[in-house]
Design a protein around this motif. Sequence first.
Motif, PDB file in Angstrom:
ATOM      1  N   ASN A   9       0.954  -1.209  -0.034  1.00  0.00           N
ATOM      2  CA  ASN A   9      -0.045   0.006   0.089  1.00  0.00           C
ATOM      3  C   ASN A   9       0.816   1.177   0.111  1.00  0.00           C
ATOM      4  OD1 ASN A   9      -1.814   2.213   0.581  1.00  0.00           O
ATOM      5  ND2 ASN A   9      -2.305   1.263   2.324  1.00  0.00           N
ATOM      6  N   LYS A  11      -0.014   4.352  -0.017  1.00  0.00           N
ATOM      7  CA  LYS A  11      -0.602   5.287   0.587  1.00  0.00           C
ATOM      8  C   LYS A  11      -0.502   6.752  -0.299  1.00  0.00           C
ATOM      9  CE  LYS A  11       0.383   3.326   4.952  1.00  0.00           C
ATOM     10  NZ  LYS A  11       0.021   3.376   6.198  1.00  0.00           N
ATOM     11  N   ILE A 172       0.506   0.071  12.782  1.00  0.00           N
ATOM     12  CA  ILE A 172       0.490   0.743  11.383  1.00  0.00           C
ATOM     13  C   ILE A 172       1.531   1.815  11.538  1.00  0.00           C
ATOM     14  CG2 ILE A 172      -0.523   1.676   9.477  1.00  0.00           C
ATOM     15  CD1 ILE A 172      -3.242   0.025  10.256  1.00  0.00           C
ATOM     16  N   GLY A 173       2.535   1.904  10.868  1.00  0.00           N
ATOM     17  CA  GLY A 173       3.409   2.999  10.215  1.00  0.00           C
ATOM     18  C   GLY A 173       4.062   3.336  11.719  1.00  0.00           C
ATOM     19  N   GLY A 212       1.198  -4.158   9.588  1.00  0.00           N
ATOM     20  CA  GLY A 212       1.567  -3.390  10.708  1.00  0.00           C
ATOM     21  C   GLY A 212       3.003  -3.315  10.823  1.00  0.00           C
ATOM     22  N   SER A 213       3.826  -2.421  10.387  1.00  0.00           N
ATOM     23  CA  SER A 213       5.096  -2.423  10.313  1.00  0.00           C
ATOM     24  C   SER A 213       5.918  -4.000   9.891  1.00  0.00           C
ATOM     25  CB  SER A 213       5.421  -1.853  12.070  1.00  0.00           C
ATOM     26  OG  SER A 213       5.071  -0.713  12.237  1.00  0.00           O
ATOM     27  N   VAL A 214       5.484  -4.389   9.034  1.00  0.00           N
ATOM     28  CA  VAL A 214       6.088  -5.573   8.479  1.00  0.00           C
ATOM     29  C   VAL A 214       7.389  -5.070   7.640  1.00  0.00           C
ATOM     30  CG1 VAL A 214       5.958  -7.400   6.679  1.00  0.00           C
ATOM     31  CG2 VAL A 214       3.752  -6.945   8.173  1.00  0.00           C
ATOM     32  N   VAL A 233       1.693  -4.272   3.386  1.00  0.00           N
ATOM     33  CA  VAL A 233       2.610  -3.517   3.729  1.00  0.00           C
ATOM     34  C   VAL A 233       2.597  -2.169   3.326  1.00  0.00           C
ATOM     35  CG1 VAL A 233       5.231  -3.559   3.369  1.00  0.00           C
ATOM     36  CG2 VAL A 233       3.885  -5.684   3.060  1.00  0.00           C
TER      37      VAL A 233
HETATM   38  C1  PEP Z   1      -0.620  -0.311   6.073  1.00  0.00           C
HETATM   39  O1  PEP Z   1      -0.395   0.812   5.421  1.00  0.00           O
HETATM   40  O2  PEP Z   1      -1.776  -1.029   5.926  1.00  0.00           O
HETATM   41  C2  PEP Z   1       0.662  -0.604   6.805  1.00  0.00           C
HETATM   42  C3  PEP Z   1       0.412  -1.881   7.348  1.00  0.00           C
HETATM   43  O3  PEP Z   1       1.392   0.270   6.980  1.00  0.00           O
HETATM   44  P1  PEP Z   1       3.260  -0.117   7.582  1.00  0.00           P
HETATM   45  O4  PEP Z   1       3.635  -1.278   6.951  1.00  0.00           O
HETATM   46  O5  PEP Z   1       3.819   1.248   7.233  1.00  0.00           O
HETATM   47  O6  PEP Z   1       2.807  -0.254   9.063  1.00  0.00           O
END
Ligand code: PEP
Length: 250
Positions: A9, A11, A172-173, A212-214, A233
């Motif tokens: 993703n 964003k 997330i992020g 979530g922060s993968v 991701v």
């Molecule tokens: C996301 O945008 O759905 C996400 C999980 O972001 P991040 O991997 O940066 O935590």
Amino acid sequence: MRRPYIAGNWKMNMTIEQAEQLAGALVDGVSADTGVEVAVIPPFLAIPTVARVIEGSAVQLGAQDVYFEKSGAFTGEISAGMLADAGCSFALVGHSERRHVLMESDEIIRKKLEALLGQGLNVILCVGELIEEREANETEKRLNIQIRAGLEGLSSDQMKNITIAYEPVWAIGTGKVATTAQAQDAHKFIRNLVAEIFDRDVADAVRIQYGGSVKPDNAAELMAQPDVDGALVGGAALKPDSFLGIIAGA
Ligand code: PEP
């Protein structure tokens, strides 16, 4: 056997030119025979360019959001039909940033999901609890509400077009990844809930991504959990090396 599914993703990031370069690098790095399904989710404006770059490759294309009406006086919105026309095969609904920054309700998310299915598109339904909910032991309560609102009443056949992404909002992020046990517990809860709403066959077939922060260094361990079928991701999907590293981990 569920095929691992990894979606990046992007964003609200990247110019059209940057998106074109990233898509090109992924096309070069992703082969069709890895056994992993790979998708990119660029911002709307980059979709036509990315569609052209990935044409004929193993990389799939999705959108970050959709509006539920078909057409008309909805300034600023994009319909499911427009996404299909632009080459998308799926879209996200209910991403935590849509729920908590753009204040989307479960009802709106459900309408968006149905609009996508109505156009023959696939859906990644994102769910996940806030940190306050986890600390109050209310993770399952929140997941139960979001999953039932999103999926109850669909047919087993429609469920073939649905992927669920479990994304704890606090991860997330933020760089705070869920532990493998936290991820597995939530995924198992979601799968059992799908079995309760539909049946065991539907639950065994539905893919549940963790998000979530993968990162490349935690992806393999997370995806080795029995109910974790891939990853959604964000940050690490913006660079070819880190996204390809996550794919390698699957
Ligand atoms: C996301 O945008 O759905 C996400 C999980 O972001 P991040 O991997 O940066 O935590």
